[in-house]
Design a protein around this motif. Structure first.
Motif, PDB file in Angstrom:
ATOM      1  N   ALA A 237       0.816  -1.217   0.000  1.00 23.69           N
ATOM      2  CA  ALA A 237       0.000   0.000   0.000  1.00 23.69           C
ATOM      3  C   ALA A 237       0.846   1.261   0.000  1.00 23.69           C
ATOM      4  O   ALA A 237       1.969   1.270   0.479  1.00 23.69           O
ATOM      5  CB  ALA A 237      -0.908  -0.001   1.225  1.00 23.69           C
ATOM      6  N   CYS A 238       0.288   2.329  -0.542  1.00 26.37           N
ATOM      7  CA  CYS A 238       0.893   3.660  -0.483  1.00 26.37           C
ATOM      8  C   CYS A 238      -0.202   4.650  -0.122  1.00 26.37           C
ATOM      9  O   CYS A 238      -1.365   4.459  -0.487  1.00 26.37           O
ATOM     10  CB  CYS A 238       1.458   4.064  -1.837  1.00 26.37           C
ATOM     11  SG  CYS A 238       2.982   3.217  -2.258  1.00 26.37           S
ATOM     12  N   ALA A 239       0.185   5.729   0.522  1.00 27.04           N
ATOM     13  CA  ALA A 239      -0.784   6.757   0.878  1.00 27.04           C
ATOM     14  C   ALA A 239      -1.099   7.647  -0.318  1.00 27.04           C
ATOM     15  O   ALA A 239      -2.078   8.395  -0.310  1.00 27.04           O
ATOM     16  CB  ALA A 239      -0.253   7.603   2.028  1.00 27.04           C
ATOM     17  N   ILE A 240      -0.232   7.569  -1.319  1.00 23.45           N
ATOM     18  CA  ILE A 240      -0.407   8.410  -2.512  1.00 23.45           C
ATOM     19  C   ILE A 240      -0.084   7.531  -3.714  1.00 23.45           C
ATOM     20  O   ILE A 240       0.762   6.633  -3.607  1.00 23.45           O
ATOM     21  CB  ILE A 240       0.532   9.641  -2.438  1.00 23.45           C
ATOM     22  CG1 ILE A 240       0.226  10.660  -3.538  1.00 23.45           C
ATOM     23  CG2 ILE A 240       2.001   9.232  -2.478  1.00 23.45           C
ATOM     24  CD1 ILE A 240       0.872  12.029  -3.268  1.00 23.45           C
ATOM     25  N   ASN A 241      -0.759   7.732  -4.817  1.00 20.14           N
ATOM     26  CA  ASN A 241      -0.403   7.008  -6.029  1.00 20.14           C
ATOM     27  C   ASN A 241       0.258   7.968  -7.002  1.00 20.14           C
ATOM     28  O   ASN A 241      -0.394   8.864  -7.535  1.00 20.14           O
ATOM     29  CB  ASN A 241      -1.637   6.341  -6.644  1.00 20.14           C
ATOM     30  CG  ASN A 241      -2.014   5.058  -5.925  1.00 20.14           C
ATOM     31  OD1 ASN A 241      -1.237   4.545  -5.105  1.00 20.14           O
ATOM     32  ND2 ASN A 241      -3.184   4.517  -6.215  1.00 20.14           N
ATOM     33  N   CYS A 242       1.556   7.781  -7.188  1.00 20.32           N
ATOM     34  CA  CYS A 242       2.340   8.653  -8.054  1.00 20.32           C
ATOM     35  C   CYS A 242       2.291   8.077  -9.462  1.00 20.32           C
ATOM     36  O   CYS A 242       2.606   6.898  -9.665  1.00 20.32           O
ATOM     37  CB  CYS A 242       3.774   8.725  -7.553  1.00 20.32           C
ATOM     38  SG  CYS A 242       3.867   9.038  -5.772  1.00 20.32           S
ATOM     39  N   ARG A 243       1.903   8.913 -10.413  1.00 15.37           N
ATOM     40  CA  ARG A 243       1.613   8.384 -11.743  1.00 15.37           C
ATOM     41  C   ARG A 243       2.836   7.809 -12.434  1.00 15.37           C
ATOM     42  O   ARG A 243       2.712   6.991 -13.342  1.00 15.37           O
ATOM     43  CB  ARG A 243       1.009   9.487 -12.640  1.00 15.37           C
ATOM     44  CG  ARG A 243      -0.197  10.209 -12.084  1.00 15.37           C
ATOM     45  CD  ARG A 243      -1.286   9.339 -11.548  1.00 15.37           C
ATOM     46  NE  ARG A 243      -1.919   8.459 -12.525  1.00 15.37           N
ATOM     47  CZ  ARG A 243      -2.893   7.605 -12.218  1.00 15.37           C
ATOM     48  NH1 ARG A 243      -3.354   7.530 -10.965  1.00 15.37           N
ATOM     49  NH2 ARG A 243      -3.405   6.823 -13.134  1.00 15.37           N
ATOM     50  N   TYR A 244       4.050   8.242 -12.043  1.00 11.84           N
ATOM     51  CA  TYR A 244       5.278   7.805 -12.718  1.00 11.84           C
ATOM     52  C   TYR A 244       5.818   6.512 -12.138  1.00 11.84           C
ATOM     53  O   TYR A 244       6.856   6.021 -12.557  1.00 11.84           O
ATOM     54  CB  TYR A 244       6.353   8.902 -12.590  1.00 11.84           C
ATOM     55  CG  TYR A 244       6.529   9.369 -11.163  1.00 11.84           C
ATOM     56  CD1 TYR A 244       5.790  10.463 -10.695  1.00 11.84           C
ATOM     57  CD2 TYR A 244       7.354   8.697 -10.293  1.00 11.84           C
ATOM     58  CE1 TYR A 244       5.897  10.875  -9.377  1.00 11.84           C
ATOM     59  CE2 TYR A 244       7.469   9.100  -8.972  1.00 11.84           C
ATOM     60  CZ  TYR A 244       6.742  10.187  -8.525  1.00 11.84           C
ATOM     61  OH  TYR A 244       6.850  10.580  -7.213  1.00 11.84           O
ATOM     62  N   CYS A 245       5.130   5.946 -11.151  1.00 12.07           N
ATOM     63  CA  CYS A 245       5.741   4.875 -10.350  1.00 12.07           C
ATOM     64  C   CYS A 245       5.690   3.526 -11.042  1.00 12.07           C
ATOM     65  O   CYS A 245       4.677   3.152 -11.634  1.00 12.07           O
ATOM     66  CB  CYS A 245       5.026   4.787  -9.013  1.00 12.07           C
ATOM     67  SG  CYS A 245       5.765   3.553  -7.928  1.00 12.07           S
ATOM     68  N   PHE A 246       6.764   2.753 -10.884  1.00  9.01           N
ATOM     69  CA  PHE A 246       6.821   1.376 -11.383  1.00  9.01           C
ATOM     70  C   PHE A 246       5.761   0.507 -10.716  1.00  9.01           C
ATOM     71  O   PHE A 246       5.390  -0.534 -11.210  1.00  9.01           O
ATOM     72  CB  PHE A 246       8.212   0.773 -11.143  1.00  9.01           C
ATOM     73  CG  PHE A 246       8.569   0.637  -9.688  1.00  9.01           C
ATOM     74  CD1 PHE A 246       8.266  -0.526  -8.992  1.00  9.01           C
ATOM     75  CD2 PHE A 246       9.180   1.680  -8.995  1.00  9.01           C
ATOM     76  CE1 PHE A 246       8.570  -0.649  -7.646  1.00  9.01           C
ATOM     77  CE2 PHE A 246       9.485   1.554  -7.654  1.00  9.01           C
ATOM     78  CZ  PHE A 246       9.182   0.393  -6.972  1.00  9.01           C
ATOM     79  N   ARG A 247       5.298   0.956  -9.550  1.00 10.79           N
ATOM     80  CA  ARG A 247       4.348   0.181  -8.787  1.00 10.79           C
ATOM     81  C   ARG A 247       3.018  -0.004  -9.508  1.00 10.79           C
ATOM     82  O   ARG A 247       2.227  -0.883  -9.147  1.00 10.79           O
ATOM     83  CB  ARG A 247       4.125   0.908  -7.460  1.00 10.79           C
ATOM     84  CG  ARG A 247       3.313   0.171  -6.471  1.00 10.79           C
ATOM     85  CD  ARG A 247       3.265   0.942  -5.174  1.00 10.79           C
ATOM     86  NE  ARG A 247       2.032   0.608  -4.493  1.00 10.79           N
ATOM     87  CZ  ARG A 247       0.941   1.326  -4.565  1.00 10.79           C
ATOM     88  NH1 ARG A 247       0.927   2.442  -5.255  1.00 10.79           N
ATOM     89  NH2 ARG A 247      -0.142   0.941  -3.954  1.00 10.79           N
ATOM     90  N   ARG A 248       2.787   0.809 -10.546  1.00  9.81           N
ATOM     91  CA  ARG A 248       1.506   0.688 -11.229  1.00  9.81           C
ATOM     92  C   ARG A 248       1.327  -0.682 -11.872  1.00  9.81           C
ATOM     93  O   ARG A 248       0.214  -1.058 -12.213  1.00  9.81           O
ATOM     94  CB  ARG A 248       1.297   1.818 -12.244  1.00  9.81           C
ATOM     95  CG  ARG A 248       2.393   2.004 -13.244  1.00  9.81           C
ATOM     96  CD  ARG A 248       2.199   3.284 -14.058  1.00  9.81           C
ATOM     97  NE  ARG A 248       0.905   3.310 -14.711  1.00  9.81           N
ATOM     98  CZ  ARG A 248       0.203   4.406 -14.927  1.00  9.81           C
ATOM     99  NH1 ARG A 248       0.659   5.580 -14.548  1.00  9.81           N
ATOM    100  NH2 ARG A 248      -0.945   4.345 -15.535  1.00  9.81           N
ATOM    101  N   HIS A 249       2.439  -1.440 -12.021  1.00  6.08           N
ATOM    102  CA  HIS A 249       2.303  -2.762 -12.659  1.00  6.08           C
ATOM    103  C   HIS A 249       2.751  -3.928 -11.789  1.00  6.08           C
ATOM    104  O   HIS A 249       2.512  -5.068 -12.134  1.00  6.08           O
ATOM    105  CB  HIS A 249       3.141  -2.804 -13.945  1.00  6.08           C
ATOM    106  CG  HIS A 249       2.804  -1.719 -14.902  1.00  6.08           C
ATOM    107  ND1 HIS A 249       1.610  -1.673 -15.585  1.00  6.08           N
ATOM    108  CD2 HIS A 249       3.490  -0.619 -15.295  1.00  6.08           C
ATOM    109  CE1 HIS A 249       1.583  -0.598 -16.364  1.00  6.08           C
ATOM    110  NE2 HIS A 249       2.710   0.062 -16.201  1.00  6.08           N
TER     111      HIS A 249
END
Ligand SMILES: *Cc1c(COP(=O)(O)O)cnc(C)c1O
Ligand code: SF4
Length: 339
Positions: free
Chosen positions: A120-132
């Motif tokens: 989990a993250c408190a914020i979703n940063c659009r550039y993040c590798f975590r999106r996948h």
């Protein structure tokens, strides 16, 4: 309405960081509405381009009302460009799936093992590798950290344990304590490092319980924050940093070089100066990981080196971050150098 629960009985819910977490904005339309930018709603992609919107309200409060180019807003607002398929951009840009050593453990670099402590993250940063990244199955904290601890037990060369994610401070302090009490039996682990954006985006997380936990640790403690722009670092963040330092934590920061957000020499100098005012030293300035959906943020290496030269001309050496990129299979982060 907050209903009373046994947990919130002792502590006012307005003071509990989980309350602020739950109150985050998760709808791009609401975000734009709060900033007086309803006209931009038409340019939103459908269904948030496969990666949900999440922004704490205190972070939104640091954005400039009515400014569609606000550098904090651009980090979290879904863009149509995220739907472009860009050649050379992958789902797993930094080889994380190959580097997996055990459940939630990434051991790529000598002496340092990294745990994906939380998804989990408190914020979703659009550039993040975590999106996948398929974090659902890869959390080291599951089953009482058993696999991660087994891994550390059999790898005596690991001196430093890095908690990353997601955000490790998304875990309860009780869950973190469950790990660190078991580390007592592993004296070869001497340093504990947390990679977290929470002190910046939800400074309420740095509460008494967390500080008491940090104070109780015999380990050397490093917290690597993630801020990309000086305006992220308001007085509440500065206060959280002061508390962390008073608990014996060395504070560093990593940033990502992002088009439209911080790709400007003076903006980067201001970030370094503001970090130091908060007691934080700049550590890494990352070139973007080439993840699908983030290509519109990329700065080429020639421009990145120009920006670094601009900073070098103006800042003391200790406020100059290392410009690096992560290359799959490398034994360390790779310095960006002149071709
Ligand atoms: C970035 C990273 C580290 C930390 O590298 P440092 O250069 O020590 O900051 C450790 N492990 C993994 C898997 C990493 O991606
Ligand atoms: S891992 Fe860090 S950069 Fe990625 S979404 Fe979470 S806070 Fe943002």
């Amino acid at each position: 309405m907050i209903t009373a629960s046994p947990l919130s009985a002792q502590q006012s819910p307005s003071k509990d960081w989980r309350h602020h977490w739950r109150e985050s904005v998760t709808d791009a339309r609401e975000l734009l509405n709060l900033l007086g930018l309803d006209a931009l709603t038409e340019s939103l992609p459908d269904a948030d381009a496969g990666f949900a919107v999440r922004v704490p309200r205190s972070f939104i409060a640091r954005m400039r009302h009515g400014d569609p180019r606000d550098p904090l807003l651009l980090q979290v607002l879904p863009q149509l460009a995220e739907c472009d398929e860009t050649p050379g951009y992958a789902a797993d840009a930094v080889g994380d799936m190959d580097a997996r050593s055990a459940h939630g453990v990434l051991h790529k670099y000598r002496g340092r093992a990294l745990l994906i402590a939380s998804g989990a993250c408190a914020i979703n940063c659009r550039y993040c590798f975590r999106r996948h990244f398929p974090y659902g199955e890869e959390i080291a904290a599951t089953a009482g950290w058993r696999e991660a601890l087994n891994y550390l037990r059999t790898h005596q060369d690991v001196e430093e344990l890095i908690l990353s994610g997601g955000d490790p401070l998304a875990l309860s302090t009780a869950k973190l304590t469950e790990l660190t009490t078991q580390l007592d039996a592993l004296p070869h682990v001497r340093r504990l490092r947390l990679h977290t954006r929470l002190p910046v985006v939800l400074p309420e997380r740095i509460d008494d319980t967390l500080i008491a936990w940090l104070n109780s640790l015999a380990l050397q403690k490093v917290v690597v924050l993630h801020a990309n722009h000086a305006r992220e670092l308001d007085e509440t963040v500065a206060a959280a940093c002061t508390r962390l330092r008073a608990a014996g934590v060395t504070l560093l920061n990593q940033s990502v070089l992002l088009r439209g957000v911080n790709d400007d020499g003076d903006t980067l100098c201001d970030l370094s100066s503001r970090l130091f005012e908060c007691g934080v030293l700049p550590y890494y300035l990352h070139q973007l990981d080439r993840v699908q959906g983030a290509a519109h943020f990329e700065i080429d290496d020639a421009r990145a080196l120009e920006l670094l030269a601009h900073m070098r001309d103006r800042l003391p050496g200790f406020l100059l971050p290392r410009l690096v990129r992560e290359v799959a299979g490398d034994p360390a982060k790779r310095p960006v150098e002149r071709p």
